[in-house]
Design a protein around this motif. Structure first.
Motif, mmCIF file in Angstrom:
data_model
loop_
_atom_site.group_PDB
_atom_site.id
_atom_site.type_symbol
_atom_site.label_atom_id
_atom_site.label_comp_id
_atom_site.label_asym_id
_atom_site.label_seq_id
_atom_site.Cartn_x
_atom_site.Cartn_y
_atom_site.Cartn_z
ATOM 1 N N LEU A 41 0.829 -1.195 0.001
ATOM 2 C CA LEU A 41 0.080 -0.010 -0.049
ATOM 3 C C LEU A 41 0.944 1.124 0.069
ATOM 4 C CD1 LEU A 41 -2.650 -1.106 2.472
ATOM 5 C CD2 LEU A 41 -3.162 -0.519 0.064
ATOM 6 N N ASN A 42 1.836 1.319 0.757
ATOM 7 C CA ASN A 42 2.915 2.224 0.805
ATOM 8 C C ASN A 42 3.466 2.758 -0.712
ATOM 9 O OD1 ASN A 42 4.594 4.363 2.297
ATOM 10 N ND2 ASN A 42 6.277 3.051 1.245
ATOM 11 N N HIS A 43 3.751 1.517 -1.364
ATOM 12 C CA HIS A 43 4.384 1.666 -2.765
ATOM 13 C C HIS A 43 3.114 2.274 -3.729
ATOM 14 C CE1 HIS A 43 7.094 1.069 -6.030
ATOM 15 N NE2 HIS A 43 6.124 0.507 -6.687
ATOM 16 N N LEU A 46 2.741 5.811 -3.498
ATOM 17 C CA LEU A 46 3.821 6.636 -4.156
ATOM 18 C C LEU A 46 3.258 7.069 -5.707
ATOM 19 C CD1 LEU A 46 7.058 5.125 -2.543
ATOM 20 C CD2 LEU A 46 6.045 7.461 -2.110
ATOM 21 N N VAL A 47 2.744 5.696 -6.214
ATOM 22 C CA VAL A 47 2.394 5.776 -7.763
ATOM 23 C C VAL A 47 1.471 6.651 -7.637
ATOM 24 C CG1 VAL A 47 1.542 4.137 -9.191
ATOM 25 C CG2 VAL A 47 3.310 3.410 -7.954
ATOM 26 N N LEU A 48 0.327 6.464 -6.918
ATOM 27 C CA LEU A 48 -0.834 7.402 -6.970
ATOM 28 C C LEU A 48 -0.627 8.818 -6.829
ATOM 29 C CD1 LEU A 48 -3.469 5.255 -4.848
ATOM 30 C CD2 LEU A 48 -3.123 5.380 -7.355
ATOM 31 N N ASN A 49 0.556 9.186 -6.170
ATOM 32 C CA ASN A 49 1.134 10.550 -6.326
ATOM 33 C C ASN A 49 1.714 11.174 -7.612
ATOM 34 O OD1 ASN A 49 -0.053 11.248 -3.697
ATOM 35 N ND2 ASN A 49 1.775 10.798 -2.657
ATOM 36 N N ARG A 50 1.841 10.187 -8.506
ATOM 37 C CA ARG A 50 2.608 10.765 -9.786
ATOM 38 C C ARG A 50 1.289 11.689 -10.570
ATOM 39 N NH1 ARG A 50 7.730 8.871 -11.511
ATOM 40 N NH2 ARG A 50 6.913 9.096 -13.563
ATOM 41 N N ALA A 170 -13.747 2.930 0.820
ATOM 42 C CA ALA A 170 -13.671 4.287 1.081
ATOM 43 C C ALA A 170 -13.030 4.388 2.491
ATOM 44 C CB ALA A 170 -15.470 4.758 1.115
ATOM 45 N N ALA A 171 -13.470 3.794 3.327
ATOM 46 C CA ALA A 171 -12.664 3.705 4.764
ATOM 47 C C ALA A 171 -11.168 3.762 4.706
ATOM 48 C CB ALA A 171 -13.148 2.672 5.815
ATOM 49 N N LEU A 172 -10.891 2.717 3.823
ATOM 50 C CA LEU A 172 -9.386 2.581 3.501
ATOM 51 C C LEU A 172 -8.835 3.810 2.967
ATOM 52 C CD1 LEU A 172 -6.862 0.509 3.517
ATOM 53 C CD2 LEU A 172 -7.547 -0.025 1.059
ATOM 54 N N ALA A 173 -9.560 4.354 1.840
ATOM 55 C CA ALA A 173 -8.964 5.827 1.280
ATOM 56 C C ALA A 173 -8.944 6.914 2.186
ATOM 57 C CB ALA A 173 -9.980 6.076 0.091
ATOM 58 N N GLN A 174 -9.890 6.886 3.112
ATOM 59 C CA GLN A 174 -9.770 8.137 4.030
ATOM 60 C C GLN A 174 -8.668 7.742 5.057
ATOM 61 O OE1 GLN A 174 -13.726 7.680 5.599
ATOM 62 N NE2 GLN A 174 -14.562 9.655 4.535
ATOM 63 N N ALA A 175 -8.499 6.606 5.364
ATOM 64 C CA ALA A 175 -7.322 6.304 6.338
ATOM 65 C C ALA A 175 -5.980 6.645 5.760
ATOM 66 C CB ALA A 175 -7.392 4.914 6.805
ATOM 67 N N LEU A 176 -5.771 6.472 4.504
ATOM 68 C CA LEU A 176 -4.595 6.312 3.861
ATOM 69 C C LEU A 176 -4.361 7.998 3.213
ATOM 70 C CD1 LEU A 176 -4.577 3.327 1.892
ATOM 71 C CD2 LEU A 176 -3.029 3.832 3.598
ATOM 72 N N TRP A 178 -6.179 9.557 0.670
ATOM 73 C CA TRP A 178 -6.495 9.433 -0.448
ATOM 74 C C TRP A 178 -7.558 10.412 -0.820
ATOM 75 C CZ3 TRP A 178 -5.694 3.541 -1.705
ATOM 76 C CH2 TRP A 178 -4.238 3.205 -1.739
ATOM 77 N N GLU A 179 -7.899 11.279 -1.828
ATOM 78 C CA GLU A 179 -8.881 11.846 -2.127
ATOM 79 C C GLU A 179 -10.066 11.245 -2.699
ATOM 80 O OE1 GLU A 179 -10.157 15.968 -4.426
ATOM 81 O OE2 GLU A 179 -8.237 15.037 -4.884
ATOM 82 N N HIS A 180 -9.531 10.149 -3.620
ATOM 83 C CA HIS A 180 -10.658 9.176 -4.206
ATOM 84 C C HIS A 180 -10.814 7.820 -3.551
ATOM 85 C CE1 HIS A 180 -10.493 12.473 -6.963
ATOM 86 N NE2 HIS A 180 -11.686 12.015 -7.401
ATOM 87 N N LEU A 181 -11.687 7.323 -3.592
ATOM 88 C CA LEU A 181 -11.554 5.675 -3.507
ATOM 89 C C LEU A 181 -10.962 5.085 -4.391
ATOM 90 C CD1 LEU A 181 -14.912 3.507 -2.438
ATOM 91 C CD2 LEU A 181 -13.618 3.043 -4.463
ATOM 92 N N VAL A 182 -10.165 3.952 -4.219
ATOM 93 C CA VAL A 182 -9.508 3.123 -5.251
ATOM 94 C C VAL A 182 -10.033 1.912 -4.850
ATOM 95 C CG1 VAL A 182 -7.493 2.256 -5.814
ATOM 96 C CG2 VAL A 182 -7.558 4.754 -5.163
ATOM 97 N N PRO A 183 -10.899 0.921 -5.861
ATOM 98 C CA PRO A 183 -11.259 -0.325 -5.552
ATOM 99 C C PRO A 183 -10.383 -1.320 -5.482
ATOM 100 C CG PRO A 183 -12.471 0.950 -7.431
ATOM 101 C CD PRO A 183 -11.107 1.687 -7.039
ATOM 102 N N LEU A 184 -9.932 -1.731 -4.264
ATOM 103 C CA LEU A 184 -8.742 -2.593 -4.192
ATOM 104 C C LEU A 184 -9.480 -3.969 -3.458
ATOM 105 C CD1 LEU A 184 -6.264 -0.430 -2.742
ATOM 106 C CD2 LEU A 184 -5.954 -1.539 -4.990
ATOM 107 N N LEU A 185 -10.175 -3.888 -2.410
ATOM 108 C CA LEU A 185 -10.558 -5.158 -1.671
ATOM 109 C C LEU A 185 -11.304 -6.422 -2.380
ATOM 110 C CD1 LEU A 185 -11.748 -3.571 1.688
ATOM 111 C CD2 LEU A 185 -9.858 -5.221 1.396
#
Length: 294
Positions: A41-43, A46-50, A170-176, A178-185
Motif C-alpha cells: 500500500l505504501n508503494h 507513491l504511484v498514486l501521487n504521480r 472508502a474507509a481505507l482511502a480516508q485512512a490513507l 487518498w482523495e478518491h476511493l480506489v477499488p482494491l478489496l
C-alpha cells in the motif's frame, strides 16, 4: 533530439516499481501478511501521487476489475466484456441488470472525491446517515479500519456485499489520505472471507490488499504509458471535438463512439484513426456496437 513520446516513456520508466520481495514473498504468519500489505500500500501510495498517471482512468479500470471479481464469486456469468456492454451500451430508459448495477456502484463511488454525498450516489438504497454511521465504525490503522467497516455493514445488512466492499474501500482511502476511493478489496477477497469476523477478517483483508495493490501498480504503469502515447498523437487529429474525445479516453475504461462529442460517422472515423495510431484499442472484437479504450 528525442521526440515528446520518447521523453514521456523514459520518464514513466522511472515510475517506482513494486519491490521484488513484496511480489515474491509468500507470507506465512499474520505479522508477515500485515507487513507485506503495508509495504504494498505504501508503494501504491507513491504511484498514486504521480502527476503523469491518468488517475480517473486507473480508478475506472479498477472499478471494472472489482465488479468482475464480485460478480464471479457471487455466481453470475458476466465477465469483463459483458459488464462493459451493460454499462457503456446502455440506452436512455434501459436497466443495466444486476451485474451492470454492481459495476455502476463501483464506478460512481470511485469517480468523485470520497464524501457521504458521493457514496450515497453510488449506493442509493442506503440513507446518508446510515452510510456515515458505518464509516464511523472504522477506527485505527487503515486496513483494520476497512475490515471493521466491512464487518459492521455485513452484520447489519448481511446481503449488502457490494455496499460493504465499497464502504470498506472508502474507509481505507480516508485512512490513507487518498482523495478518491480506489477499488482494491473485492478482487483480492474470496467469497468465504466476507463471512469472517474480527482478526480473521482483518488478516484476509491484509492478504487481499497485497495482491490488489500489486495489480494496481502494474495497471498504473501500463495505463500511464498508454496515456502518454495517446497525448503524443493527439496533435495529429484534425476532427473538431477531437480534444474533448481524447479527454474522455483518458478518464474512462471504455468509450462507445456514440458517446463522443462528434457526429456518428466522424466519431467512428476518429476511433479507427486512433486504433491505426496505436493510441486506443477496440475492446469487443465485433463489427458493430464497438467499444474503445486506452
Amino acid at each position: 533530439m528525442p521526440n515528446a513520446l520518447q521523453v514521456a516513456i523514459d520518464d514513466l520508466d522511472r515510475m517506482p516499481r513494486m519491490p521484488a520481495w513484496v511480489t515474491s514473498t509468500r507470507p506465512e504468519t499474520a505479522e508477515d501478511v500485515a507487513f507485506l500489505s503495508g509495504a504494498a500500500l505504501n508503494h501504491l501510495h507513491l504511484v498514486l501521487n504521480r502527476v503523469d498517471l491518468p488517475h480517473a482512468l486507473l480508478r475506472d479500470r479498477l472499478a471494472l476489475r472489482a465488479a468482475e471479481a464480485f460478480v464471479a464469486f457471487s455466481g453470475r456469468p458476466e465477465r469483463e466484456a459483458a459488464l462493459r456492454d451493460a454499462v457503456h451500451l446502455l440506452r436512455p430508459g434501459d436497466l443495466p441488470g444486476p451485474a451492470g448495477e454492481t459495476y455502476l456502484s463501483w464506478r460512481r463511488a470511485a469517480e468523485r472525491p470520497v464524501s457521504i454525498k458521493a457514496l450515497g450516489r453510488a449506493l442509493p438504497t442506503f440513507e446518508p446517515g446510515q452510510i456515515a454511521t458505518w464509516l464511523d465504525a472504522g477506527q485505527g490503522a487503515p486496513v483494520g479500519r476497512a475490515a471493521r467497516v466491512l464487518e459492521a455493514v455485513l452484520t447489519e445488512a448481511p446481503r449488502a456485499d457490494v455496499p460493504a466492499l465499497v464502504l470498506a474501500d472508502a474507509a481505507l482511502a480516508q485512512a490513507l489520505g487518498w482523495e478518491h476511493l480506489v477499488p482494491l478489496l473485492a478482487p483480492g477477497l474470496k467469497r468465504a472471507d466476507l463471512r469472517k469476523q474480527g482478526e480473521d477478517l482483518r488478516v484476509a483483508s491484509h492478504r487481499a490488499l497485497i495482491s490488489s495493490a500489486i495489480e494496481a501498480v502494474r495497471q498504473a504503469a501500463d495505463l500511464a504509458r498508454r496515456a502518454a502515447h495517446l497525448k503524443a498523437v493527439a496533435p495529429k487529429l484534425r476532427a473538431k471535438g477531437a480534444g474533448d474525445a481524447v479527454a474522455m479516453f483518458l478518464t474512462r475504461d471504455a468509450v462507445a463512439p456514440s458517446a463522443l462529442p462528434l457526429p456518428d460517422r466522424a466519431a467512428r472515423r476518429l476511433c479507427d484513426r486512433l486504433v491505426d495510431l496505436g493510441a486506443v484499442r477496440e475492446l469487443t472484437g465485433r463489427d458493430t456496437f464497438r467499444l474503445y479504450g486506452v
